[in-house]
Design a protein around this motif. Sequence first.
Motif, PDB file in Angstrom:
ATOM      1  N   ARG A  55       0.816  -1.221   0.000  1.00 38.85           N
ATOM      2  CA  ARG A  55       0.000   0.000   0.000  1.00 38.85           C
ATOM      3  C   ARG A  55       0.846   1.266   0.000  1.00 38.85           C
ATOM      4  O   ARG A  55       0.361   2.343  -0.339  1.00 38.85           O
ATOM      5  N   LEU A  56       2.081   1.169   0.420  1.00 38.34           N
ATOM      6  CA  LEU A  56       2.908   2.349   0.605  1.00 38.34           C
ATOM      7  C   LEU A  56       3.190   3.033  -0.726  1.00 38.34           C
ATOM      8  O   LEU A  56       3.661   2.403  -1.680  1.00 38.34           O
ATOM      9  N   ALA A  57       2.916   4.318  -0.809  1.00 35.83           N
ATOM     10  CA  ALA A  57       3.127   5.074  -2.050  1.00 35.83           C
ATOM     11  C   ALA A  57       4.607   5.077  -2.422  1.00 35.83           C
ATOM     12  O   ALA A  57       5.469   5.213  -1.542  1.00 35.83           O
ATOM     13  N   PRO A  58       4.931   4.922  -3.713  1.00 35.76           N
ATOM     14  CA  PRO A  58       6.336   4.876  -4.137  1.00 35.76           C
ATOM     15  C   PRO A  58       7.151   6.079  -3.668  1.00 35.76           C
ATOM     16  O   PRO A  58       8.312   5.930  -3.282  1.00 35.76           O
ATOM     17  N   LYS A  59       6.562   7.261  -3.662  1.00 29.79           N
ATOM     18  CA  LYS A  59       7.310   8.447  -3.253  1.00 29.79           C
ATOM     19  C   LYS A  59       7.678   8.375  -1.770  1.00 29.79           C
ATOM     20  O   LYS A  59       8.801   8.720  -1.378  1.00 29.79           O
ATOM     21  N   ILE A  60       6.730   7.927  -0.936  1.00 27.84           N
ATOM     22  CA  ILE A  60       7.016   7.788   0.490  1.00 27.84           C
ATOM     23  C   ILE A  60       8.066   6.711   0.713  1.00 27.84           C
ATOM     24  O   ILE A  60       9.005   6.881   1.500  1.00 27.84           O
ATOM     25  N   ALA A  61       7.921   5.586   0.007  1.00 31.35           N
ATOM     26  CA  ALA A  61       8.884   4.493   0.139  1.00 31.35           C
ATOM     27  C   ALA A  61      10.283   4.946  -0.254  1.00 31.35           C
ATOM     28  O   ALA A  61      11.273   4.645   0.435  1.00 31.35           O
ATOM     29  N   ALA A  62      10.395   5.689  -1.338  1.00 28.94           N
ATOM     30  CA  ALA A  62      11.695   6.160  -1.810  1.00 28.94           C
ATOM     31  C   ALA A  62      12.349   7.071  -0.778  1.00 28.94           C
ATOM     32  O   ALA A  62      13.570   6.998  -0.542  1.00 28.94           O
ATOM     33  N   GLY A  63      11.560   7.926  -0.142  1.00 28.20           N
ATOM     34  CA  GLY A  63      12.110   8.801   0.887  1.00 28.20           C
ATOM     35  C   GLY A  63      12.638   8.033   2.078  1.00 28.20           C
ATOM     36  O   GLY A  63      13.679   8.385   2.652  1.00 28.20           O
ATOM     37  N   LEU A  64      11.948   6.957   2.460  1.00 28.99           N
ATOM     38  CA  LEU A  64      12.402   6.136   3.576  1.00 28.99           C
ATOM     39  C   LEU A  64      13.651   5.341   3.214  1.00 28.99           C
ATOM     40  O   LEU A  64      14.590   5.245   4.009  1.00 28.99           O
ATOM     41  N   VAL A  65      13.674   4.799   2.002  1.00 30.92           N
ATOM     42  CA  VAL A  65      14.843   4.041   1.555  1.00 30.92           C
ATOM     43  C   VAL A  65      16.084   4.933   1.547  1.00 30.92           C
ATOM     44  O   VAL A  65      17.180   4.513   1.931  1.00 30.92           O
ATOM     45  N   ALA A  66      15.922   6.173   1.152  1.00 31.25           N
ATOM     46  CA  ALA A  66      17.050   7.097   1.092  1.00 31.25           C
ATOM     47  C   ALA A  66      17.689   7.316   2.464  1.00 31.25           C
ATOM     48  O   ALA A  66      18.886   7.627   2.557  1.00 31.25           O
ATOM     49  N   LEU A  67      16.930   7.153   3.509  1.00 32.58           N
ATOM     50  CA  LEU A  67      17.452   7.382   4.861  1.00 32.58           C
ATOM     51  C   LEU A  67      18.409   6.288   5.313  1.00 32.58           C
ATOM     52  O   LEU A  67      19.278   6.530   6.167  1.00 32.58           O
ATOM     53  N   PRO A 145       0.435  -5.286  13.492  1.00 33.38           N
ATOM     54  CA  PRO A 145      -0.182  -4.056  13.985  1.00 33.38           C
ATOM     55  C   PRO A 145      -1.592  -3.860  13.432  1.00 33.38           C
ATOM     56  O   PRO A 145      -1.987  -4.494  12.452  1.00 33.38           O
ATOM     57  N   GLU A 146      -2.326  -2.972  14.073  1.00 33.13           N
ATOM     58  CA  GLU A 146      -3.615  -2.532  13.548  1.00 33.13           C
ATOM     59  C   GLU A 146      -3.342  -1.286  12.696  1.00 33.13           C
ATOM     60  O   GLU A 146      -3.335  -0.160  13.201  1.00 33.13           O
ATOM     61  N   ALA A 147      -3.077  -1.493  11.432  1.00 32.18           N
ATOM     62  CA  ALA A 147      -2.510  -0.436  10.596  1.00 32.18           C
ATOM     63  C   ALA A 147      -3.423   0.035   9.472  1.00 32.18           C
ATOM     64  O   ALA A 147      -2.982   0.743   8.571  1.00 32.18           O
ATOM     65  N   GLU A 148      -4.698  -0.342   9.517  1.00 33.46           N
ATOM     66  CA  GLU A 148      -5.588  -0.002   8.411  1.00 33.46           C
ATOM     67  C   GLU A 148      -5.693   1.507   8.185  1.00 33.46           C
ATOM     68  O   GLU A 148      -5.853   1.974   7.054  1.00 33.46           O
ATOM     69  N   GLN A 149      -5.602   2.289   9.253  1.00 33.33           N
ATOM     70  CA  GLN A 149      -5.767   3.738   9.141  1.00 33.33           C
ATOM     71  C   GLN A 149      -4.483   4.458   8.725  1.00 33.33           C
ATOM     72  O   GLN A 149      -4.478   5.677   8.569  1.00 33.33           O
ATOM     73  N   PHE A 150      -3.411   3.710   8.538  1.00 35.19           N
ATOM     74  CA  PHE A 150      -2.134   4.309   8.163  1.00 35.19           C
ATOM     75  C   PHE A 150      -1.867   4.131   6.671  1.00 35.19           C
ATOM     76  O   PHE A 150      -2.494   3.296   6.002  1.00 35.19           O
ATOM     77  N   SER A 151      -0.914   4.899   6.162  1.00 27.90           N
ATOM     78  CA  SER A 151      -0.632   4.869   4.722  1.00 27.90           C
ATOM     79  C   SER A 151       0.180   3.653   4.315  1.00 27.90           C
ATOM     80  O   SER A 151       0.338   3.379   3.120  1.00 27.90           O
ATOM     81  N   GLY A 152       0.694   2.920   5.275  1.00 23.34           N
ATOM     82  CA  GLY A 152       1.467   1.713   4.998  1.00 23.34           C
ATOM     83  C   GLY A 152       2.138   1.243   6.266  1.00 23.34           C
ATOM     84  O   GLY A 152       1.958   1.813   7.342  1.00 23.34           O
ATOM     85  N   VAL A 153       2.930   0.174   6.146  1.00 21.41           N
ATOM     86  CA  VAL A 153       3.624  -0.413   7.297  1.00 21.41           C
ATOM     87  C   VAL A 153       5.079  -0.649   6.930  1.00 21.41           C
ATOM     88  O   VAL A 153       5.383  -1.218   5.873  1.00 21.41           O
ATOM     89  N   VAL A 154       5.976  -0.224   7.832  1.00 24.89           N
ATOM     90  CA  VAL A 154       7.404  -0.475   7.691  1.00 24.89           C
ATOM     91  C   VAL A 154       7.851  -1.380   8.830  1.00 24.89           C
ATOM     92  O   VAL A 154       7.536  -1.124   9.996  1.00 24.89           O
ATOM     93  N   ALA A 155       8.574  -2.447   8.501  1.00 27.35           N
ATOM     94  CA  ALA A 155       9.250  -3.260   9.517  1.00 27.35           C
ATOM     95  C   ALA A 155      10.655  -2.712   9.680  1.00 27.35           C
ATOM     96  O   ALA A 155      11.423  -2.619   8.716  1.00 27.35           O
ATOM     97  N   LEU A 156      11.002  -2.322  10.900  1.00 23.25           N
ATOM     98  CA  LEU A 156      12.314  -1.740  11.180  1.00 23.25           C
ATOM     99  C   LEU A 156      13.174  -2.824  11.818  1.00 23.25           C
ATOM    100  O   LEU A 156      13.120  -3.062  13.030  1.00 23.25           O
ATOM    101  N   ASP A 157      13.949  -3.508  10.975  1.00 25.36           N
ATOM    102  CA  ASP A 157      14.770  -4.628  11.415  1.00 25.36           C
ATOM    103  C   ASP A 157      16.084  -4.087  11.982  1.00 25.36           C
ATOM    104  O   ASP A 157      16.832  -3.390  11.288  1.00 25.36           O
ATOM    105  N   LEU A 158      16.382  -4.424  13.242  1.00 24.09           N
ATOM    106  CA  LEU A 158      17.536  -3.848  13.932  1.00 24.09           C
ATOM    107  C   LEU A 158      18.782  -4.709  13.829  1.00 24.09           C
ATOM    108  O   LEU A 158      19.737  -4.549  14.606  1.00 24.09           O
ATOM    109  N   LEU A 159      18.808  -5.598  12.848  1.00 22.54           N
ATOM    110  CA  LEU A 159      19.910  -6.536  12.649  1.00 22.54           C
ATOM    111  C   LEU A 159      21.282  -5.858  12.649  1.00 22.54           C
ATOM    112  O   LEU A 159      22.253  -6.384  13.197  1.00 22.54           O
TER     113      LEU A 159
END
Length: 532
Positions: A55-67, A145-159
């Motif tokens: 569900r995550l919009a490509p623009k939002i995903a790209a911004g997160l990946v850049a981080l 998570p109960e994430a229906e009201q959010f724009s998407g879900v990110v798993a933050l893996d702390l490996l």
Amino acid sequence: MDASRTELSWSGWGDPAQARPLPAAILGLLRDGLGVSRPNPVPTASEQVELEPIRLAPKIAAGLVALVGDPYARHDHEARLRHALGKSTLDLLALRAGRRLPAPDLVLLPGSHDEVLAVLKRCAADRVAVVPFGGGTSVVGGLVPEAEQFSGVVALDLLRLNDLAGLDEESRLARLGPGLRGPEAEALVGARGYTIGHFPQSFEYATLGGFAAARSSGQASAGYGRFDELVMGLRVATPAGTLDLGRSPKSAAGPDLRQLILGSEGALGVITELTVQVRPVPASCRYDGWRLESFAVGQEAVRRLTQDGPRPTVLRLSDEAETALGLAAPDQLGSGGEGGSLAIVGYEGTDDEVQRGAQAAAAVLRDAGATPVPAAGPDWNRGRFHGPYLRDALLDAGALVETLETAAFWSALPELYRAVTRALTQSLANQGTPAVILCHVSHVYLSGASLYFTVACAQREDATTQWREAKAAAMAAIGLAGGSISHHHGVGRDHRAWLVDEIGQLGVAALTAVKRELDPTGVMNPGILVAS
């Protein structure tokens, strides 16, 4: 993600190479004793598991990946599936049900506290739910998570947060990354002659961050303490900023905010560093087995050892049913033999400390009528991490197998044991699936102890509803008998409905207010611990 570590199986527990089918004799017992006759295996390939579309919009995903950088971001099917569920029976039943599963849209692997902080702030701004991910071993729905009201879900893996940042040998403190698995952390401090001493059944795959976030308790808790007792300092990234907690062992500077983060299950923020108490690696370890007349007699002996000494490093007591099946040591399934209640008593320390402790404990146990079972201690030690593999094999065969745990003061423990056993037995019998209910005392304190139940019966067609009904009956019994809804598994989603019974409406409101302050937009693991 990291070729040097064995990945936790996507379809069950641990290393798939260690999984073993059930012996024919056990399959016969399941069929004849519990009516288990319909196998329910997991899909043979991960591609057969359907996931909810991204569900995550490509623009939002790209911004997160850049981080975090392209090499540390994944959105392929395999990565999403591996971060979609924990390892509860309900999670594993969901894999077997053939339905479409919720899964994170994107998996990010940050490499520093600052990167975690940046991701959280961006997610808060774009209303993206964040699920902190350690070992993936939650058994209370903590990764869904109960994430229906959010724009998407990110798993933050702390490996990648997996270093030994410092070792204060004078204070015996280690600064460690939350992404370290139990064996990895032990190897780092062990190379300097120290141990953390935290060995839960999930030890091989769970992480330090997960131990802290769920208030984990290890098998040697009688000697070393629970993990939350070992944590002296925390660094935490939240959408609202950074918390640096723990200037001294104890403080009177208001409530101890470390305790607010410990047990918060990712709902308040992300632990990015822990300062943990360590001790010298023991020179000697000894684990003895003792058979007592009954579980009731055994509890009195265990209480006496705990309160009056000599207090062991490891102290466990199986009831008659668990003893008879040999589940105190899963590698010895069916070896219970003579009946009664089996205690495992372990001492660690110098050679002299271990010898004196074991001799003094033997005197207490003999006074309670116990007789030694020489092979039981070493058998338990060899098989101490193997139980979940047995659970998976039983699920494949068509048995419904799940655990639940609670804790109470010593005076309430006998009635708590009877009430939970009765509730589970009646609920499952009423559903047409008579059950075997097993229990052991696995963690002890001066004022009380935990009870850990294992339940086995035939799966109904809707095994998820079957277990939810039985669990609800058990939780009601726990509340009436004065027990806690969880001793070390946490709250997650599975226990959230009963949290108000334990801490009250005002307590839940206080937790919710803290979440609002640290996580104003509610993106941190929504629906876990408290309602989103």
